[in-house]
Design a protein around this motif. Structure first.
Motif, PDB file in Angstrom:
ATOM      1  N   ARG A 144       0.826  -1.199   0.000  1.00 19.43           N
ATOM      2  CA  ARG A 144       0.000   0.000   0.000  1.00 19.43           C
ATOM      3  C   ARG A 144       0.865   1.255   0.000  1.00 19.43           C
ATOM      4  NH1 ARG A 144      -4.733   1.783   4.284  1.00 19.43           N
ATOM      5  NH2 ARG A 144      -2.930   2.337   5.543  1.00 19.43           N
ATOM      6  N   ARG A 145       1.989   1.211   0.696  1.00 16.36           N
ATOM      7  CA  ARG A 145       2.910   2.348   0.705  1.00 16.36           C
ATOM      8  C   ARG A 145       3.508   2.589  -0.675  1.00 16.36           C
ATOM      9  NH1 ARG A 145       6.890   3.018   5.860  1.00 16.36           N
ATOM     10  NH2 ARG A 145       5.538   4.542   6.879  1.00 16.36           N
ATOM     11  N   ARG A 146       3.740   1.520  -1.424  1.00 21.67           N
ATOM     12  CA  ARG A 146       4.377   1.652  -2.733  1.00 21.67           C
ATOM     13  C   ARG A 146       3.362   1.897  -3.855  1.00 21.67           C
ATOM     14  NH1 ARG A 146       9.431   0.408  -5.081  1.00 21.67           N
ATOM     15  NH2 ARG A 146      10.163   0.652  -2.932  1.00 21.67           N
ATOM     16  N   LEU A 147       2.218   1.209  -3.785  1.00 22.65           N
ATOM     17  CA  LEU A 147       1.270   1.234  -4.901  1.00 22.65           C
ATOM     18  C   LEU A 147      -0.001   2.023  -4.628  1.00 22.65           C
ATOM     19  CD1 LEU A 147       1.391  -2.551  -5.911  1.00 22.65           C
ATOM     20  CD2 LEU A 147       2.565  -0.659  -7.048  1.00 22.65           C
ATOM     21  N   ASP A 206       5.181 -18.888 -17.390  1.00 22.84           N
ATOM     22  CA  ASP A 206       5.170 -18.335 -18.743  1.00 22.84           C
ATOM     23  C   ASP A 206       4.491 -16.966 -18.803  1.00 22.84           C
ATOM     24  OD1 ASP A 206       6.390 -20.676 -19.473  1.00 22.84           O
ATOM     25  OD2 ASP A 206       4.613 -21.565 -20.412  1.00 22.84           O
ATOM     26  N   ASP A 207       3.471 -16.755 -17.980  1.00 22.70           N
ATOM     27  CA  ASP A 207       2.716 -15.500 -18.016  1.00 22.70           C
ATOM     28  C   ASP A 207       3.104 -14.547 -16.894  1.00 22.70           C
ATOM     29  OD1 ASP A 207       1.206 -16.408 -20.231  1.00 22.70           O
ATOM     30  OD2 ASP A 207      -0.145 -17.500 -18.890  1.00 22.70           O
ATOM     31  N   LEU A 208       4.299 -14.738 -16.350  1.00 22.52           N
ATOM     32  CA  LEU A 208       4.723 -13.929 -15.200  1.00 22.52           C
ATOM     33  C   LEU A 208       4.725 -12.437 -15.504  1.00 22.52           C
ATOM     34  CD1 LEU A 208       5.832 -14.085 -12.271  1.00 22.52           C
ATOM     35  CD2 LEU A 208       8.135 -14.076 -13.265  1.00 22.52           C
ATOM     36  N   HIS A 209       4.884 -12.084 -16.783  1.00 19.20           N
ATOM     37  CA  HIS A 209       4.914 -10.671 -17.168  1.00 19.20           C
ATOM     38  C   HIS A 209       3.619  -9.953 -16.817  1.00 19.20           C
ATOM     39  CE1 HIS A 209       3.079 -12.854 -20.539  1.00 19.20           C
ATOM     40  NE2 HIS A 209       2.380 -11.744 -20.759  1.00 19.20           N
ATOM     41  N   GLU A 210       2.524 -10.709 -16.600  1.00 19.79           N
ATOM     42  CA  GLU A 210       1.237 -10.095 -16.262  1.00 19.79           C
ATOM     43  C   GLU A 210       1.224  -9.511 -14.847  1.00 19.79           C
ATOM     44  OE1 GLU A 210      -1.557 -13.229 -16.617  1.00 19.79           O
ATOM     45  OE2 GLU A 210      -1.479 -13.338 -18.824  1.00 19.79           O
ATOM     46  N   ALA A 211       2.132  -9.969 -14.001  1.00 15.35           N
ATOM     47  CA  ALA A 211       2.086  -9.607 -12.584  1.00 15.35           C
ATOM     48  C   ALA A 211       2.584  -8.188 -12.338  1.00 15.35           C
ATOM     49  CB  ALA A 211       2.924 -10.593 -11.777  1.00 15.35           C
ATOM     50  N   ASP A 212       1.898  -7.491 -11.440  1.00 12.61           N
ATOM     51  CA  ASP A 212       2.416  -6.229 -10.906  1.00 12.61           C
ATOM     52  C   ASP A 212       3.373  -6.498  -9.745  1.00 12.61           C
ATOM     53  OD1 ASP A 212       0.714  -4.352 -12.479  1.00 12.61           O
ATOM     54  OD2 ASP A 212      -0.901  -5.364 -11.392  1.00 12.61           O
ATOM     55  N   GLN A 250       7.954  -4.360 -12.213  1.00 13.96           N
ATOM     56  CA  GLN A 250       7.420  -5.358 -11.295  1.00 13.96           C
ATOM     57  C   GLN A 250       8.083  -5.228  -9.925  1.00 13.96           C
ATOM     58  OE1 GLN A 250       8.148  -8.967 -13.669  1.00 13.96           O
ATOM     59  NE2 GLN A 250       5.939  -9.360 -13.663  1.00 13.96           N
ATOM     60  N   LEU A 251       7.307  -5.450  -8.865  1.00 13.02           N
ATOM     61  CA  LEU A 251       7.834  -5.426  -7.509  1.00 13.02           C
ATOM     62  C   LEU A 251       8.052  -6.855  -7.034  1.00 13.02           C
ATOM     63  CD1 LEU A 251       5.554  -2.662  -5.958  1.00 13.02           C
ATOM     64  CD2 LEU A 251       7.885  -2.416  -6.856  1.00 13.02           C
ATOM     65  N   LEU A 252       9.118  -7.059  -6.267  1.00 12.41           N
ATOM     66  CA  LEU A 252       9.498  -8.398  -5.799  1.00 12.41           C
ATOM     67  C   LEU A 252       9.408  -8.455  -4.281  1.00 12.41           C
ATOM     68  CD1 LEU A 252      10.756 -11.221  -6.371  1.00 12.41           C
ATOM     69  CD2 LEU A 252      13.010 -10.116  -6.150  1.00 12.41           C
ATOM     70  N   LEU A 275      11.373  -5.526  -2.422  1.00 13.66           N
ATOM     71  CA  LEU A 275      10.826  -4.844  -1.248  1.00 13.66           C
ATOM     72  C   LEU A 275      11.090  -5.631   0.034  1.00 13.66           C
ATOM     73  CD1 LEU A 275       7.307  -3.751  -2.588  1.00 13.66           C
ATOM     74  CD2 LEU A 275       9.457  -2.468  -2.639  1.00 13.66           C
ATOM     75  N   ILE A 276      12.014  -6.570  -0.008  1.00 14.02           N
ATOM     76  CA  ILE A 276      12.228  -7.483   1.116  1.00 14.02           C
ATOM     77  C   ILE A 276      12.638  -6.715   2.378  1.00 14.02           C
ATOM     78  CG2 ILE A 276      13.565  -9.472   1.921  1.00 14.02           C
ATOM     79  CD1 ILE A 276      13.806 -10.265  -1.100  1.00 14.02           C
ATOM     80  N   GLY A 277      13.529  -5.751   2.233  1.00 13.28           N
ATOM     81  CA  GLY A 277      13.919  -4.937   3.382  1.00 13.28           C
ATOM     82  C   GLY A 277      12.766  -4.107   3.911  1.00 13.28           C
ATOM     83  N   ASP A 278      11.924  -3.598   3.015  1.00 18.84           N
ATOM     84  CA  ASP A 278      10.750  -2.827   3.434  1.00 18.84           C
ATOM     85  C   ASP A 278       9.776  -3.688   4.225  1.00 18.84           C
ATOM     86  OD1 ASP A 278      11.784  -0.663   2.067  1.00 18.84           O
ATOM     87  OD2 ASP A 278      10.569  -0.982   0.284  1.00 18.84           O
ATOM     88  N   GLN A 279       9.649  -4.962   3.830  1.00 12.12           N
ATOM     89  CA  GLN A 279       8.768  -5.874   4.561  1.00 12.12           C
ATOM     90  C   GLN A 279       9.250  -6.051   5.996  1.00 12.12           C
ATOM     91  OE1 GLN A 279       9.088  -8.712   0.972  1.00 12.12           O
ATOM     92  NE2 GLN A 279       7.348  -9.537   2.113  1.00 12.12           N
TER      93      GLN A 279
END
Length: 305
Positions: A144-147, A206-212, A250-252, A275-279
């Motif tokens: 929510r902070r990022r998006l 295969d469709d990973l490009h769809e992910a935000d 894309q965010l990880l 965003l692992i450090g942010d988590q």
């Protein structure tokens, strides 16, 4: 609300209220003096039957920053080693009149049982393969902070879904906040009933490009009683997320701890998309907000001013 056992205990309005409180507590955590007196004179017990670094330390910090007295109990070195049952342990600790008990257990349903044995509020810090609701809340907080709002966002959860309590809590939380969720992994690691939680299941990236958002799970080898994949090398070839597989924008995410070189490559972990450090940073503020919600529940203005 007295307990937090599952994300199903929270509607969208409740989640947003907790996350708004977490924003206020995040501001407090940036001050030189990080304490507020909200839980002064009250006791929080952290009862951890499984190894934990992030969750146990952030719950302890959260309670202390709310000025609570904290009792932290690990199964190793406690009377559990002598054969004491969970029920007897909880009843012993309840003699200290705790306001809240934070419980992590390898057994699904343990937090619900504890809630029946004590008058304290119970927070589930992870019960077997069932749920981990505060992890889901801090993940929603981070996104929510990022998006901004998650409505319409496409979130992929990739990896060992079968053994993951984080996956179940996150599917519930992300969909409740309006996101579309896809789980992905080897067929042997996708539970057959998972789509009943409101997500879509796939067995290739295969469709990973769809992910935000690409949310990667750890291979939980300690929970596996048999071979679910031919080899970790083959798993990494098909499902490891690296910089080449991430598209720009894309965010990880990953709940930690990370198995470097298995589910995530080093370049992905260290990329600006991660965003692992942010988590991890979100953990204390969100768990402060959960404790406050359960034990106080009044407006924050006077507390954080």
């Amino acid at each position: 609300m007295k307990h937090l056992i599952t994300i199903d205990d929270l509607d969208r309005e409740s989640i947003e209220r907790i996350l708004d409180r977490a924003e206020s507590f995040a501001e407090v955590s940036g001050r030189e003096i990080k304490k507020v007196p909200a839980l002064r004179g009250r006791t929080v017990v952290n009862l951890f039957y499984e190894a934990s670094t992030r969750t146990s330390s952030s719950f302890e910090l959260a309670a202390k920053r709310l000025s609570a007295d904290v009792v932290s109990v690990r199964s190793a070195g406690s009377s559990v080693d002598k054969g004491e049952s969970l029920k007897d342990t909880v009843q012993t600790l309840s003699a200290y009149d705790p306001a809240a008990i934070v419980i992590r257990s390898p057994h699904a349903g343990a937090a619900q049982m504890v809630a029946g044995w004590t008058s304290a509020s119970v927070i589930n810090a992870g019960d077997g393969k069932h749920e981990h609701p505060t992890q889901a809340l801090l993940d929603v907080f981070t996104l929510r902070r990022r998006l901004g709002e998650l409505d319409g966002k496409n979130i992929w959860i990739i990896g060992d879904v079968l053994h993951s309590r984080v996956a179940r809590s996150n599917i519930l939380a992300f969909t409740r906040m309006g996101a579309e969720v896809t789980v992905c992994g080897p067929p042997t690691l996708i539970p057959r009933e998972i789509e009943s939680l409101g997500c879509t299941a796939k067995t290739t990236i295969d469709d990973l490009h769809e992910a935000d958002v690409v949310y990667v799970l750890r291979m939980q080898l300690e929970r596996m009683r048999e071979a679910f994949v031919p080899s970790l090398r083959e798993y990494a070839e098909r499902y490891q997320i690296n910089s080449a597989r991430l598209r720009p924008g894309q965010l990880l995410m990953h709940p930690g701890p990370v198995n470097r070189g298995i589910e995530l490559s080093a370049d992905a972990i260290d990329s600006p998309q991660a965003l692992i450090g942010d988590q991890v940073k979100a953990g204390v503020a969100v768990r402060m907000a959960v404790l406050y919600e359960l034990l106080v529940g009044t407006p924050l203005l006077a507390v954080v001013a």
